[in-house]
Write a protein that holds these residues in place. Structure first.
Motif, PDB file in Angstrom:
ATOM      1  N   PHE A  13       0.817  -1.208   0.000  1.00  0.00           N
ATOM      2  CA  PHE A  13       0.000   0.000   0.000  1.00  0.00           C
ATOM      3  C   PHE A  13       0.854   1.262   0.000  1.00  0.00           C
ATOM      4  N   ALA A  14       1.912   1.273   0.810  1.00  0.00           N
ATOM      5  CA  ALA A  14       2.745   2.471   0.915  1.00  0.00           C
ATOM      6  C   ALA A  14       3.370   2.831  -0.432  1.00  0.00           C
ATOM      7  N   LEU A  17       0.616   4.256  -2.672  1.00  0.00           N
ATOM      8  CA  LEU A  17       0.269   5.628  -2.286  1.00  0.00           C
ATOM      9  C   LEU A  17       1.369   6.604  -2.686  1.00  0.00           C
ATOM     10  N   ALA A  20       0.891   7.342  -6.258  1.00  0.00           N
ATOM     11  CA  ALA A  20      -0.255   8.250  -6.435  1.00  0.00           C
ATOM     12  C   ALA A  20       0.161   9.692  -6.157  1.00  0.00           C
ATOM     13  N   ASP A  35      -8.139  10.667 -12.982  1.00  0.00           N
ATOM     14  CA  ASP A  35      -8.689   9.983 -11.817  1.00  0.00           C
ATOM     15  C   ASP A  35      -7.651   8.981 -11.323  1.00  0.00           C
ATOM     16  N   ILE A  36      -7.512   8.897 -10.004  1.00  0.00           N
ATOM     17  CA  ILE A  36      -6.512   8.020  -9.383  1.00  0.00           C
ATOM     18  C   ILE A  36      -7.234   7.092  -8.423  1.00  0.00           C
ATOM     19  N   LEU A  37      -7.191   5.791  -8.703  1.00  0.00           N
ATOM     20  CA  LEU A  37      -7.861   4.811  -7.855  1.00  0.00           C
ATOM     21  C   LEU A  37      -6.829   3.888  -7.215  1.00  0.00           C
ATOM     22  N   LEU A  38      -6.711   3.985  -5.876  1.00  0.00           N
ATOM     23  CA  LEU A  38      -5.914   3.006  -5.122  1.00  0.00           C
ATOM     24  C   LEU A  38      -6.867   1.912  -4.696  1.00  0.00           C
ATOM     25  N   HIS A  39      -6.623   0.705  -5.135  1.00  0.00           N
ATOM     26  CA  HIS A  39      -7.570  -0.371  -4.846  1.00  0.00           C
ATOM     27  C   HIS A  39      -6.827  -1.680  -4.592  1.00  0.00           C
ATOM     28  N   GLY A  40      -7.477  -2.530  -3.838  1.00  0.00           N
ATOM     29  CA  GLY A  40      -6.916  -3.853  -3.581  1.00  0.00           C
ATOM     30  C   GLY A  40      -5.546  -3.799  -2.933  1.00  0.00           C
ATOM     31  N   TYR A  41      -5.370  -2.819  -2.027  1.00  0.00           N
ATOM     32  CA  TYR A  41      -4.188  -2.697  -1.163  1.00  0.00           C
ATOM     33  C   TYR A  41      -2.950  -2.168  -1.896  1.00  0.00           C
TER      34      TYR A  41
END
Lengths: 71, 71
Positions: A13-14, A17, A20, A35-41
């Protein structure tokens, strides 16, 4: 509206992010914001398009390529 | 899979991204990571669920409430 999509996978995740945030910094520099999607860890999806053009432009492709280089 | 969804609107992209980072910090502390979508320049959507539970749990509601407080 058509969109240009890019998907990325990171170690955790880090890292996702942090990517991003690099994308966000570039988006601010160019005043063009995907658009920025952080998904599924640990996955990031970016979607690029130009609202005023009603779809994907050369500027979107250029920004997507620049984001690839930030991976 | 059911998800708990929260939507937020900010003044601009930088504020939205800063919020996403605060959520990310909290997610790391709790080792529980929502999906984070920055969209439409200044909007953030969060989606919470617990994979191992097959849906939304008390922990998801607690994290969502904590994210509200970070707005």
């Amino acid at each position: 509206m058509d969109r240009l999509r890019r998907d990325y996978e990171f170690a955790d995740f880090a890292e996702a992010l942090a990517f991003a945030n690099r994308v966000g910094e570039l988006a601010e520099e160019r005043n063009h914001h995907p658009d920025i999607l952080l998904h599924g860890y640990r996955h990031v999806r970016l979607e690029f398009w130009t609202h005023t053009a009603g779809g994907v432009t050369d500027a979107d492709h250029a920004l997507a390529d620049a984001c690839d280089a930030l991976r």
